[in-house]
Design a protein around this motif. Structure first.
Motif, PDB file in Angstrom:
ATOM      1  N   THR A 182       0.832  -1.212   0.000  1.00 12.94           N
ATOM      2  CA  THR A 182       0.000   0.000   0.000  1.00 12.94           C
ATOM      3  C   THR A 182       0.864   1.258   0.000  1.00 12.94           C
ATOM      4  N   PHE A 183       1.881   1.282   0.857  1.00 12.87           N
ATOM      5  CA  PHE A 183       2.759   2.446   0.939  1.00 12.87           C
ATOM      6  C   PHE A 183       3.518   2.655  -0.368  1.00 12.87           C
ATOM      7  N   SER A 184       4.026   1.571  -0.949  1.00  9.83           N
ATOM      8  CA  SER A 184       4.780   1.672  -2.199  1.00  9.83           C
ATOM      9  C   SER A 184       3.893   2.179  -3.338  1.00  9.83           C
ATOM     10  N   ALA A 185       2.662   1.689  -3.402  1.00 12.58           N
ATOM     11  CA  ALA A 185       1.738   2.149  -4.441  1.00 12.58           C
ATOM     12  C   ALA A 185       1.456   3.647  -4.285  1.00 12.58           C
ATOM     13  N   PHE A 186       1.249   4.093  -3.055  1.00 15.55           N
ATOM     14  CA  PHE A 186       0.972   5.516  -2.802  1.00 15.55           C
ATOM     15  C   PHE A 186       2.180   6.378  -3.160  1.00 15.55           C
ATOM     16  N   PHE A 187       3.368   5.936  -2.750  1.00 15.66           N
ATOM     17  CA  PHE A 187       4.587   6.710  -3.017  1.00 15.66           C
ATOM     18  C   PHE A 187       4.836   6.850  -4.512  1.00 15.66           C
ATOM     19  N   PHE A 188       4.778   5.749  -5.258  1.00 12.58           N
ATOM     20  CA  PHE A 188       5.061   5.814  -6.681  1.00 12.58           C
ATOM     21  C   PHE A 188       3.961   6.549  -7.451  1.00 12.58           C
ATOM     22  N   SER A 189       2.748   6.540  -6.930  1.00 13.22           N
ATOM     23  CA  SER A 189       1.680   7.313  -7.561  1.00 13.22           C
ATOM     24  C   SER A 189       1.986   8.806  -7.498  1.00 13.22           C
ATOM     25  N   LEU A 190       2.398   9.271  -6.322  1.00 13.14           N
ATOM     26  CA  LEU A 190       2.763  10.687  -6.181  1.00 13.14           C
ATOM     27  C   LEU A 190       4.031  11.011  -6.969  1.00 13.14           C
ATOM     28  N   LEU A 191       4.993  10.074  -6.975  1.00 11.22           N
ATOM     29  CA  LEU A 191       6.230  10.292  -7.720  1.00 11.22           C
ATOM     30  C   LEU A 191       5.956  10.436  -9.216  1.00 11.22           C
ATOM     31  N   THR A 192       5.034   9.641  -9.721  1.00  7.40           N
ATOM     32  CA  THR A 192       4.682   9.719 -11.141  1.00  7.40           C
ATOM     33  C   THR A 192       4.155  11.098 -11.505  1.00  7.40           C
ATOM     34  N   VAL A 193       3.221  11.597 -10.720  1.00  4.47           N
ATOM     35  CA  VAL A 193       2.635  12.910 -11.014  1.00  4.47           C
ATOM     36  C   VAL A 193       3.681  14.007 -10.848  1.00  4.47           C
ATOM     37  N   ALA A 194       4.579  13.864  -9.882  1.00  5.05           N
ATOM     38  CA  ALA A 194       5.656  14.846  -9.716  1.00  5.05           C
ATOM     39  C   ALA A 194       6.544  14.887 -10.957  1.00  5.05           C
ATOM     40  N   LEU A 195       6.871  13.714 -11.519  1.00  5.02           N
ATOM     41  CA  LEU A 195       7.656  13.668 -12.755  1.00  5.02           C
ATOM     42  C   LEU A 195       6.905  14.320 -13.908  1.00  5.02           C
ATOM     43  N   VAL A 196       5.613  14.093 -13.971  1.00  2.00           N
ATOM     44  CA  VAL A 196       4.794  14.711 -15.025  1.00  2.00           C
ATOM     45  C   VAL A 196       4.859  16.229 -14.922  1.00  2.00           C
ATOM     46  N   PHE A 197       4.774  16.753 -13.716  1.00  2.00           N
ATOM     47  CA  PHE A 197       4.844  18.207 -13.529  1.00  2.00           C
ATOM     48  C   PHE A 197       6.219  18.745 -13.930  1.00  2.00           C
ATOM     49  N   LEU A 198       7.281  18.059 -13.534  1.00  2.00           N
ATOM     50  CA  LEU A 198       8.629  18.529 -13.859  1.00  2.00           C
ATOM     51  C   LEU A 198       8.856  18.560 -15.367  1.00  2.00           C
ATOM     52  N   ILE A 199       8.396  17.529 -16.053  1.00  2.00           N
ATOM     53  CA  ILE A 199       8.579  17.478 -17.511  1.00  2.00           C
ATOM     54  C   ILE A 199       7.740  18.545 -18.205  1.00  2.00           C
ATOM     55  N   SER A 200       6.490  18.714 -17.770  1.00  2.00           N
ATOM     56  CA  SER A 200       5.603  19.688 -18.417  1.00  2.00           C
ATOM     57  C   SER A 200       6.099  21.116 -18.215  1.00  2.00           C
ATOM     58  N   ARG A 201       6.768  21.377 -17.082  1.00  2.00           N
ATOM     59  CA  ARG A 201       7.287  22.728 -16.828  1.00  2.00           C
ATOM     60  C   ARG A 201       8.400  23.087 -17.802  1.00  2.00           C
ATOM     61  N   ARG A 202       9.115  22.091 -18.301  1.00  2.00           N
ATOM     62  CA  ARG A 202      10.219  22.336 -19.224  1.00  2.00           C
ATOM     63  C   ARG A 202       9.788  22.232 -20.690  1.00  2.00           C
ATOM     64  N   ALA A 203       8.543  21.871 -20.905  1.00  2.00           N
ATOM     65  CA  ALA A 203       8.048  21.717 -22.278  1.00  2.00           C
ATOM     66  C   ALA A 203       7.587  23.061 -22.824  1.00  2.00           C
ATOM     67  N   ARG A 204       7.605  23.177 -24.138  1.00  2.00           N
ATOM     68  CA  ARG A 204       7.141  24.392 -24.793  1.00  2.00           C
ATOM     69  C   ARG A 204       5.666  24.253 -25.151  1.00  2.00           C
ATOM     70  N   GLY A 205       5.027  25.378 -25.336  1.00  2.00           N
ATOM     71  CA  GLY A 205       3.631  25.357 -25.761  1.00  2.00           C
ATOM     72  C   GLY A 205       2.688  25.519 -24.587  1.00  2.00           C
ATOM     73  N   LYS A 206       1.428  25.176 -24.807  1.00  2.00           N
ATOM     74  CA  LYS A 206       0.397  25.342 -23.786  1.00  2.00           C
ATOM     75  C   LYS A 206       0.668  24.418 -22.609  1.00  2.00           C
TER      76      LYS A 206
END
Length: 334
Positions: A121-145
């Motif tokens: 349960t803890f591992s699933a929760f941690f990696f779920s938040l980590l995934t979204v954090a990676l999505v935010f980091l990548i989108s911040r460096r992307a161009r466009g909307k």
């Protein structure tokens, strides 16, 4: 009290009735007198007139499962409604930013190396938040909307973690680990415990309470950033806060229930049919309707056959045809 308020109150009453019926409903029926006696005995000590096994079934098996079904259904529906409002896309769902795929990878990894249910349960929760954090980091460096970059980053990271989960299934022991991973991915509330509720209730509350408080600002977001600015609302800040809250409730839900699809997609649409597009009523209606829906599906899961049907299978069987009906109705548009 207007019509929409009456609908929300009616859904709340229906949820309470559904919980009471679900507690009694099962392979081991619990009479109403014994049910009330057990619950009241926890508040006011009284002489026991029920068998010990009835109390064990109620408090250790049925009640935590029913409460967890309500919480998960409420959270997934709220997240779906929030994402659909933020992205202005009727097809947005709680896993749009990869939270579900991240949780799946985390759970599979935990099952591969360490079979403790708490660690899974803890591992699933941690990696779920980590995934979204990676999505935010990548989108911040992307161009466009920014919103488009966020969605595309979510698709890419989801694909990456999905591949990781597939690799773990490939190397897992086919006699022990692989069935456990496969069953977790199909979603189930079997074996739900009060410890699962205690683990998930804090992140769920951290997400649900702000979503309820910010629901009128979600209405403003639908007007566009410029219009929102004229009304004194910082659209980007509110959008980020809503996404974070929706991610918290999604991660908490998936970590304790596994992959349960369609709830966050179809329930907000059904709630719109009842109360309209105003998030002041749509958000609480989606929460209550989601809790009722998943409770209804879980009742079928544990009682339809001798072997439980995973919730992910049932929600797909119910959700897909219902969604087809919604989008093909004459006069309906999305």
């Amino acid at each position: 009290m207007n019509r929409n308020q009456a609908v929300v109150c009616g859904l709340g009453i229906l949820l309470i009735i559904s919980i009471f019926i679900s507690i009694r409903f099962g392979r081991y029926p619990i009479p109403s007198r014994e049910l009330l006696g057990i619950l009241l005995e926890k508040l006011y000590p009284a002489e026991k007139f029920w068998p010990d096994q009835v109390e064990i079934v109620l408090l250790n098996i049925r009640l935590p499962r029913i409460l967890l079904a309500c919480l998960v259904g409420c959270c997934l529906s709220a997240a779906g409604a929030a994402y659909q409002g933020v992205f202005q896309n009727p097809m947005a769902a709680p896993d749009v930013l990869g939270a579900s795929q991240g949780a799946a990878f985390g759970a599979a990894l935990a099952i591969l190396y360490y079979r403790s249910s708490t660690f899974i349960t803890f591992s699933a929760f941690f990696f779920s938040l980590l995934t979204v954090a990676l999505v935010f980091l990548i989108s911040r460096r992307a161009r466009g909307k920014s919103l488009l970059a966020l969605v595309l980053s979510g698709i890419m990271i989801s694909s990456l973690f999905s591949a990781g989960t597939s690799f773990i299934k490939l190397v897992a022991d086919p006699t022990d680990q692989l069935p456990a991973i496969t069953y977790w991915l199909m979603g189930s509330l079997a074996g739900a415990k009060f410890s699962d509720i205690l683990f998930s209730i804090i992140p769920m509350s951290l997400g649900l309470i702000p979503l309820l408080l910010l629901r009128w600002r979600l209405n403003v977001l639908t007007l566009g950033d410029e219009e929102a600015k004229t009304m004194g609302v910082n659209a980007q800040r509110i959008r980020l806060l809503v996404i974070i809250c929706a991610t918290f409730v999604t991660a908490a839900s998936v970590s304790v229930s596994g992959m349960i699809g369609w709830v966050g997609l179809i329930i907000p649409h059904l709630a719109r049919k009842l109360v309209g597009n105003n998030f002041i009523h749509l958000m609480p209606a989606s929460m209550l309707l989601g809790a009722i829906f998943l409770l209804f599906v879980d009742n079928f899961s544990r009682n339809l056959f001798t072997t439980e049907i995973p919730l992910g299978i049932l929600t797909a069987f119910i959700g897909a045809p219902f969604f087809v009906y919604l989008i093909t109705r004459k006069g309906e548009s999305f």
